[in-house]
Design a protein around this motif. Sequence first.
Motif, PDB file in Angstrom:
ATOM      1  N   SER A   1      -9.343 -24.917 -12.398  1.00 17.71           N
ATOM      2  CA  SER A   1      -9.499 -23.462 -12.427  1.00 17.71           C
ATOM      3  C   SER A   1      -8.704 -22.862 -13.572  1.00 17.71           C
ATOM      4  O   SER A   1      -7.517 -23.154 -13.737  1.00 17.71           O
ATOM      5  N   VAL A   2      -9.369 -22.020 -14.364  1.00 11.57           N
ATOM      6  CA  VAL A   2      -8.674 -21.267 -15.416  1.00 11.57           C
ATOM      7  C   VAL A   2      -8.576 -19.790 -15.028  1.00 11.57           C
ATOM      8  O   VAL A   2      -8.293 -18.940 -15.864  1.00 11.57           O
ATOM      9  N   ALA A   3      -8.802 -19.487 -13.741  1.00  4.69           N
ATOM     10  CA  ALA A   3      -8.747 -18.109 -13.248  1.00  4.69           C
ATOM     11  C   ALA A   3      -7.296 -17.722 -12.969  1.00  4.69           C
ATOM     12  O   ALA A   3      -6.614 -18.378 -12.178  1.00  4.69           O
ATOM     13  N   ALA A   4      -6.838 -16.671 -13.601  1.00  2.00           N
ATOM     14  CA  ALA A   4      -5.447 -16.246 -13.454  1.00  2.00           C
ATOM     15  C   ALA A   4      -5.170 -15.768 -12.038  1.00  2.00           C
ATOM     16  O   ALA A   4      -5.985 -15.077 -11.427  1.00  2.00           O
ATOM     17  N   GLY A   5      -4.015 -16.171 -11.501  1.00  2.00           N
ATOM     18  CA  GLY A   5      -3.525 -15.613 -10.246  1.00  2.00           C
ATOM     19  C   GLY A   5      -3.980 -16.299  -8.979  1.00  2.00           C
ATOM     20  O   GLY A   5      -3.335 -16.148  -7.943  1.00  2.00           O
TER      21      GLY A   5
ATOM     22  N   PHE B   1       6.474 -12.201 -14.862  1.00  2.00           N
ATOM     23  CA  PHE B   1       6.481 -13.198 -13.782  1.00  2.00           C
ATOM     24  C   PHE B   1       6.228 -12.525 -12.435  1.00  2.00           C
ATOM     25  O   PHE B   1       5.387 -12.980 -11.641  1.00  2.00           O
ATOM     26  N   ASN B   2       6.947 -11.439 -12.179  1.00  2.00           N
ATOM     27  CA  ASN B   2       6.806 -10.741 -10.898  1.00  2.00           C
ATOM     28  C   ASN B   2       5.382 -10.242 -10.695  1.00  2.00           C
ATOM     29  O   ASN B   2       4.830 -10.340  -9.589  1.00  2.00           O
ATOM     30  N   ARG B   3       4.788  -9.714 -11.749  1.00  2.00           N
ATOM     31  CA  ARG B   3       3.427  -9.195 -11.642  1.00  2.00           C
ATOM     32  C   ARG B   3       2.419 -10.327 -11.403  1.00  2.00           C
ATOM     33  O   ARG B   3       1.469 -10.162 -10.625  1.00  2.00           O
ATOM     34  N   ALA B   4       2.645 -11.462 -12.042  1.00  2.00           N
ATOM     35  CA  ALA B   4       1.765 -12.614 -11.821  1.00  2.00           C
ATOM     36  C   ALA B   4       1.817 -13.050 -10.364  1.00  2.00           C
ATOM     37  O   ALA B   4       0.788 -13.371  -9.749  1.00  2.00           O
ATOM     38  N   GLU B   5       3.019 -13.080  -9.790  1.00  2.00           N
ATOM     39  CA  GLU B   5       3.170 -13.454  -8.389  1.00  2.00           C
ATOM     40  C   GLU B   5       2.507 -12.420  -7.475  1.00  2.00           C
ATOM     41  O   GLU B   5       1.843 -12.780  -6.492  1.00  2.00           O
ATOM     42  N   GLU B   6       2.660 -11.133  -7.794  1.00  2.00           N
ATOM     43  CA  GLU B   6       2.043 -10.080  -6.998  1.00  2.00           C
ATOM     44  C   GLU B   6       0.511 -10.207  -7.006  1.00  2.00           C
ATOM     45  O   GLU B   6      -0.143 -10.070  -5.968  1.00  2.00           O
ATOM     46  N   LEU B   7      -0.033 -10.473  -8.185  1.00  2.00           N
ATOM     47  CA  LEU B   7      -1.494 -10.600  -8.282  1.00  2.00           C
ATOM     48  C   LEU B   7      -1.986 -11.805  -7.485  1.00  2.00           C
ATOM     49  O   LEU B   7      -3.037 -11.729  -6.830  1.00  2.00           O
TER      50      LEU B   7
ATOM     51  N   GLU C   1      -0.628 -13.089  -4.806  1.00  2.00           N
ATOM     52  CA  GLU C   1      -0.560 -12.748  -3.385  1.00  2.00           C
ATOM     53  C   GLU C   1      -1.692 -11.808  -2.989  1.00  2.00           C
ATOM     54  O   GLU C   1      -2.289 -11.944  -1.919  1.00  2.00           O
ATOM     55  N   SER C   2      -1.979 -10.841  -3.861  1.00  2.00           N
ATOM     56  CA  SER C   2      -3.044  -9.874  -3.567  1.00  2.00           C
ATOM     57  C   SER C   2      -4.399 -10.551  -3.505  1.00  2.00           C
ATOM     58  O   SER C   2      -5.182 -10.329  -2.572  1.00  2.00           O
ATOM     59  N   LEU C   3      -4.684 -11.420  -4.489  1.00  2.00           N
ATOM     60  CA  LEU C   3      -5.973 -12.111  -4.504  1.00  2.00           C
ATOM     61  C   LEU C   3      -6.078 -13.080  -3.336  1.00  2.00           C
ATOM     62  O   LEU C   3      -7.144 -13.240  -2.741  1.00  2.00           O
ATOM     63  N   GLY C   4      -4.974 -13.727  -2.993  1.00  2.00           N
ATOM     64  CA  GLY C   4      -4.984 -14.714  -1.919  1.00  2.00           C
ATOM     65  C   GLY C   4      -5.157 -14.094  -0.542  1.00  2.00           C
ATOM     66  O   GLY C   4      -5.529 -14.795   0.408  1.00  2.00           O
ATOM     67  N   SER C   5      -4.894 -12.807  -0.421  1.00  2.00           N
ATOM     68  CA  SER C   5      -5.034 -12.152   0.884  1.00  2.00           C
ATOM     69  C   SER C   5      -6.469 -11.765   1.204  1.00  2.00           C
ATOM     70  O   SER C   5      -6.759 -11.300   2.303  1.00  2.00           O
ATOM     71  N   GLN C   6      -7.376 -11.976   0.258  1.00  2.00           N
ATOM     72  CA  GLN C   6      -8.783 -11.592   0.475  1.00  2.00           C
ATOM     73  C   GLN C   6      -9.445 -12.533   1.457  1.00  2.00           C
ATOM     74  O   GLN C   6      -9.131 -13.707   1.516  1.00  2.00           O
TER      75      GLN C   6
END
Length: 275
Positions: free
Chosen positions: A96-100, A262-268, A270-275
Amino acid sequence: MHSKTLSFIGAGHMAEAIIAGLINTGHPAERIIATARSDKTLAPLQARYGIQTTTDNCNAIAQADVVVLAVKPQVMKEVCAQVTDIVARQRPLILSVAAGLTCATLSRWLGGYDAIVRAMPNTPSLVGTGACGLYATDAVSKEQCTLASDLMSAVGITEWVNEERLLSTVTAIAGSAPAYFFYLMEALEKAAIEQGMPLESARRLIIQTALGAARMCDASEDAPEEFKKRVMSPNGTTERAIFHFQDHGFEQLVNDAVQACFNRAEELGESLGSQ
């Protein structure tokens, strides 16, 4: 590697960059398949590289040893739902080359399949000078890790990380970092113009200087700090500029910016993973 069939799910700029790199390094075009929602998107790729194309993701995966997930993160869940059964039957390496999107999220969307490698490439991959971080789950074999390295090395260098969270660090120092260098170049341009230099001349000098500095570092095992010291004559012009940077907290500013990225990458993630 050249005997493997690679299927790209998604045919955007990053997918094309990797495809072009693979072709340039001798991978047979007939062993590369790209998919997109419309033939109109795929026609230029087929014409330029002679690869196979299809709008049927399942058909592409049915032939694949490696499946490169290169669609936008926002549509990844839908795409994974469409191909879960064929992935379970074919059992390819998923790259996967999809960010986040974490491996755990992708595995969940793929019905528990977990032979997954995440790649974090950057935009210089488009000109063959990319820098890419890689992370593999425990289900990925050594041979598959080699495949992933070979694939991403077609557009630059690769570095493996042993913790998935470090891909957010890769994002902060490589994935997003081209913009940092562009920002510095932009600031130098503005400073030169302020002193009366024409934009075109300033830009040429700045681009060549950035290129030269990078090549000097690349050609030596010496640290950037050593090269900096060699340019800094005591009481000279460079020293005055560097001291000014230091007096105004340059290193702390860079550290804070990297942490924010770094913090924003982690936030994204978590947000995408909650879908």
